[in-house]
Design a protein around this motif. Structure first.
Motif, PDB file in Angstrom:
ATOM      1  N   UNK A 175       1.111  -1.043   0.074  1.00  0.00           N
ATOM      2  CA  UNK A 175      -0.083  -0.152  -0.117  1.00  0.00           C
ATOM      3  C   UNK A 175       1.483   1.515  -0.220  1.00  0.00           C
ATOM      4  N   UNK A 176       2.435   0.721   0.744  1.00  0.00           N
ATOM      5  CA  UNK A 176       2.962   2.364   0.598  1.00  0.00           C
ATOM      6  C   UNK A 176       3.240   2.957  -1.291  1.00  0.00           C
ATOM      7  N   UNK A 181       6.956   4.550  -6.969  1.00  0.00           N
ATOM      8  CA  UNK A 181       6.897   5.883  -7.392  1.00  0.00           C
ATOM      9  C   UNK A 181       8.285   6.607  -7.234  1.00  0.00           C
ATOM     10  N   UNK A 182       9.059   5.872  -6.781  1.00  0.00           N
ATOM     11  CA  UNK A 182      11.274   6.265  -6.736  1.00  0.00           C
ATOM     12  C   UNK A 182      11.656   5.930  -7.286  1.00  0.00           C
ATOM     13  N   UNK A 187      17.466   5.696 -10.770  1.00  0.00           N
ATOM     14  CA  UNK A 187      17.346   4.445 -10.736  1.00  0.00           C
ATOM     15  C   UNK A 187      18.430   3.907  -8.864  1.00  0.00           C
ATOM     16  N   UNK A 188      17.913   2.985  -8.350  1.00  0.00           N
ATOM     17  CA  UNK A 188      18.709   2.652  -6.928  1.00  0.00           C
ATOM     18  C   UNK A 188      18.676   0.968  -6.575  1.00  0.00           C
ATOM     19  N   UNK A 230       8.119  13.584  -2.924  1.00  0.00           N
ATOM     20  CA  UNK A 230       8.559  13.500  -3.928  1.00  0.00           C
ATOM     21  C   UNK A 230       8.542  14.145  -5.034  1.00  0.00           C
ATOM     22  N   UNK A 231       7.680  14.660  -5.456  1.00  0.00           N
ATOM     23  CA  UNK A 231       7.478  15.752  -6.316  1.00  0.00           C
ATOM     24  C   UNK A 231       7.743  17.237  -6.314  1.00  0.00           C
TER      25      UNK A 231
END
Length: 235
Positions: A175-176, A181-182, A187-188, A230-231
């Motif tokens: 649910x997170x 999104x990240x 890239x990670x 994030x935005x």
């Protein structure tokens, strides 16, 4: 069993669920996570205060904001090798007792081909023994497949940091929105242990620190607030 009736229920130590409670049918088929145990009457007993959580099809645990990790069988954790005693390594997993890791508990390991493990190495594995009367035991082999499936000594230029147990479970929840999104923009690689240890691998140290700080800041954020963060940070 209709576990959705239990999800989100506030519980305290001493609460008991029997096979007839909350539509339980076969208690011995339920996988119990942290905060829950059973007695001889096959009743589920709550060991710590928090929110009862259920994951389909058969996993039940208590979600709380405790700091000290309590080992639970079957959980994936990250630890640091501290010493070697014979055929076993001692691993700090953030619990009251260090875990033990057999040198044969690696994929492809044999008496002639032992893994190259040194003090300070970071290891990702699964707890195969977790009992209050004995030391927890770690394995880097998935018992369901006999393969490593990503477990073992973690190598590469990354950082290891600690988060709360609650945040670790939040990040691993479907649910997170944070990690999906990240990951669609940056890239990670990230490995999260249920003991609150996180191994993060990025292209640069600056990016690693940025993502680490973002992760730590989202513990009490809703998905809407996470998207706003994030935005502002990346998009």
């Amino acid at each position: 069993m209709t576990g959705n009736l239990l999800d989100g229920k506030i519980v305290v130590p001493g609460d008991v669920f029997s096979a007839a409670d909350e539509n339980f049918k076969l208690v011995n088929k339920i996988k119990l996570g942290p905060g829950l145990t059973t007695n001889q009457a096959q009743k589920i007993i709550v060991c710590k205060s928090g929110t009862l959580r259920y994951k389909s099809p058969d996993t039940l645990w208590v979600d709380c904001h405790q700091q000290r990790y309590i080992p639970s069988k079957g959980e994936n954790v990250i630890g640091v090798i501290t010493s070697r005693q014979g055929d076993f390594y001692k691993v700090d997993i953030g619990a009251s007792d260090q875990a033990v890791l057999n040198c044969m508990s690696f994929e492809g390991a044999s008496k002639r081909n032992r893994p190259n493990v040194s003090n300070g190495d970071v290891v990702f594995g699964q707890l195969i023994v977790a009992n209050k009367d004995v030391e927890p035991e770690l394995s880097c082999i998935d018992p369901s497949s006999g393969k490593a499936n990503g477990m073992g000594i973690l190598s590469g230029d990354g950082i290891l940091f600690t988060i709360s147990l609650n945040l670790g479970r939040k990040l691993l929840s479907p649910d997170c929105v944070l990690l999906p999104e990240l990951g669609s923009h940056v890239s990670f690689e990230i490995i999260i242990g249920l003991n609150g240890k996180v191994a993060l691998f990025c292209k640069s140290a600056q990016q690693s620190v940025c993502i680490m700080n973002l992760i730590k800041a989202t513990e009490y954020m809703s998905n809407t607030d996470i998207m706003k963060a994030l935005n502002k940070q990346f998009f």
